[in-house]
Design an enzyme around this catalytic site. Sequence first.
Site, PDB file in Angstrom:
ATOM      1  N   HIS A  24       0.775   5.125   1.062  1.00 27.60           N
ATOM      2  CA  HIS A  24       0.062   6.173   1.785  1.00 27.60           C
ATOM      3  C   HIS A  24       0.095   7.435   0.921  1.00 27.60           C
ATOM      4  CE1 HIS A  24       0.202   4.191   5.875  1.00 27.60           C
ATOM      5  NE2 HIS A  24       1.214   3.565   5.304  1.00 27.60           N
ATOM      6  N   HIS A  41       0.857  -1.192   0.000  1.00 26.82           N
ATOM      7  CA  HIS A  41       0.000   0.000   0.000  1.00 26.82           C
ATOM      8  C   HIS A  41       0.881   1.226   0.000  1.00 26.82           C
ATOM      9  CE1 HIS A  41       0.641  -1.318   4.161  1.00 26.82           C
ATOM     10  NE2 HIS A  41       0.676  -0.031   4.487  1.00 26.82           N
TER      11      HIS A  41
HETATM   12  P1  5GP Z   1       1.553   0.424   7.420  1.00 26.32           P
HETATM   13  O1  5GP Z   1       2.044   0.730   8.793  1.00 26.32           O
HETATM   14  O2  5GP Z   1       1.448  -1.053   7.144  1.00 26.32           O
HETATM   15  O3  5GP Z   1       2.302   1.165   6.341  1.00 26.32           O
HETATM   16  O4  5GP Z   1       0.100   1.061   7.349  1.00 26.32           O
HETATM   17  C1  5GP Z   1      -1.068   0.341   7.487  1.00 26.32           C
HETATM   18  C2  5GP Z   1      -2.189   1.360   7.489  1.00 26.32           C
HETATM   19  O5  5GP Z   1      -3.403   0.676   7.305  1.00 26.32           O
HETATM   20  C3  5GP Z   1      -2.283   2.137   8.797  1.00 26.32           C
HETATM   21  O6  5GP Z   1      -2.143   3.522   8.520  1.00 26.32           O
HETATM   22  C4  5GP Z   1      -3.686   1.771   9.319  1.00 26.32           C
HETATM   23  O7  5GP Z   1      -4.321   2.857   9.922  1.00 26.32           O
HETATM   24  C5  5GP Z   1      -4.405   1.302   8.089  1.00 26.32           C
HETATM   25  N1  5GP Z   1      -5.426   0.304   8.339  1.00 26.32           N
HETATM   26  C6  5GP Z   1      -5.252  -0.828   9.082  1.00 26.32           C
HETATM   27  N2  5GP Z   1      -6.397  -1.546   9.070  1.00 26.32           N
HETATM   28  C7  5GP Z   1      -7.284  -0.861   8.285  1.00 26.32           C
HETATM   29  C8  5GP Z   1      -8.659  -1.111   7.913  1.00 26.32           C
HETATM   30  O8  5GP Z   1      -9.280  -2.100   8.274  1.00 26.32           O
HETATM   31  N3  5GP Z   1      -9.233  -0.185   7.107  1.00 26.32           N
HETATM   32  C9  5GP Z   1      -8.564   0.935   6.681  1.00 26.32           C
HETATM   33  N4  5GP Z   1      -9.248   1.781   5.900  1.00 26.32           N
HETATM   34  N5  5GP Z   1      -7.289   1.203   7.037  1.00 26.32           N
HETATM   35  C10 5GP Z   1      -6.659   0.318   7.826  1.00 26.32           C
END
Ligand code: 5GP
Length: 136
Positions: free
Chosen positions: A103, A101
């Site tokens: 951001h 993903h």
């Molecule tokens: P990472 O730390 O893996 O780069 O970011 C994961 C992101 O996914 C976090 O910013 C978190 O808030 C978001 N996230 C986690 N679970 C969900 C979910 O069920 N729905 C949505 N819309 N975002 C999520």
Amino acid sequence: MMGAMTCLFCQIAAGEIPSNQVYADDKAVAFLDINPWHPGHALVIPRRHVADLLADPEALAEIAPAISATAKLLAGKLGAHGVNILSNAGAVAGQEVFHLHVHVVPRYESDPGLRALVKPDSDIDVAEIYWKITRS
Ligand code: 5GP
Ligand code: ZN
């Protein structure tokens, strides 16, 4: 390898788990982060399961149009004056959901931006690092 049955973002891409979807095309889906850093913080993901940026050399290019479209949408609809894009690849980088993903974080006027979060490290020998990357 984690598949569609167990991966949260595969399930979001398939519409099996609800999300606030803001953009979609045949390769990618964008939706609002559930725990936003700024108003409009969105995540852009490939429809197919890819663990992270390092796992597949094609994946980022596949979602690039969706990243651009999402950034444009945030600028147009929310009046963002700029965006940061960021992808955490690997737990050590802060990745918590192991489906690629990106951001897309809108930035607004009088916003300190990412510079408020990062600090250059003057102990790093750039020449040595460059040598490691290019010569060894
Ligand atoms: P990472 O730390 O893996 O780069 O970011 C994961 C992101 O996914 C976090 O910013 C978190 O808030 C978001 N996230 C986690 N679970 C969900 C979910 O069920 N729905 C949505 N819309 N975002 C999520
Ligand atoms: Zn997945």
